[in-house]
Write a protein that holds these residues in place. Structure first.
Motif, PDB file in Angstrom:
ATOM      1  N   GLN A  94      18.831  11.992   7.880  1.00  0.00           N
ATOM      2  CA  GLN A  94      20.142  11.996   8.527  1.00  0.00           C
ATOM      3  C   GLN A  94      21.251  11.787   7.495  1.00  0.00           C
ATOM      4  N   THR A  98      24.151  14.572   6.758  1.00  0.00           N
ATOM      5  CA  THR A  98      25.564  14.221   6.910  1.00  0.00           C
ATOM      6  C   THR A  98      26.330  14.486   5.615  1.00  0.00           C
ATOM      7  N   MET A 133      34.591   9.802  10.879  1.00  0.00           N
ATOM      8  CA  MET A 133      33.326   9.658  11.614  1.00  0.00           C
ATOM      9  C   MET A 133      33.088   8.217  12.055  1.00  0.00           C
TER      10      MET A 133
END
Length: 135
Positions: A94, A98, A133
């Motif tokens: 992940q 990202t 984010m």
């Protein structure tokens, strides 16, 4: 003698290499005592956060693409993109996804501490997209 731009970019590449190796003692030596970033981390907190984020990797490579370097009177900004590849457990995939998908460049600000070409210290880093984010 190298220009300030070249000196700062060389120190930046060294810093990225140390981070990829997870050599936090080495990376810490390149960070200014008064480091601060847009996530309100000081030097110790930034190193601790990076260590925690990257600890799940068994193998990690970080390729850095510089898009711009500006330098003026001992302050340099290195802008560019990091591309990660590696393997590991936890959130490793992940984190790679990202970082590799970011459209906004990272901006690292470096300060020259003395006349020596290798005296550059990281004083801050930011990425507007990561900040948005909520990280």
């Amino acid at each position: 003698m190298q220009s300030e731009k070249s000196q700062a970019e060389n120190m930046h590449r060294r810093f990225i290499s140390l981070a990829a190796k997870r050599d936090w003692d080495g990376a810490n030596k390149l960070i200014a005592n008064d480091y601060s970033d847009e996530w309100d981390n000081n030097r110790e907190e930034a190193v601790q956060t990076a260590s925690e984020l990257l600890q799940g990797f068994l193998y990690l490579n970080i390729e850095w693409e510089t898009t711009e370097v500006t330098a003026n009177q001992g302050i340099a900004k290195v802008r560019g993109f990091a591309k990660m590849n590696g393997s590991g457990g936890g959130f490793s995939s992940q984190i790679m996804s990202t970082v590799n998908a970011l459209k906004e460049p990272w901006v690292f600000t470096w300060r020259k501490e003395s006349w020596k070409p290798n005296s550059w210290k990281l004083v801050s880093m930011k990425n507007e997209e990561v900040k948005k984010m909520g990280f």
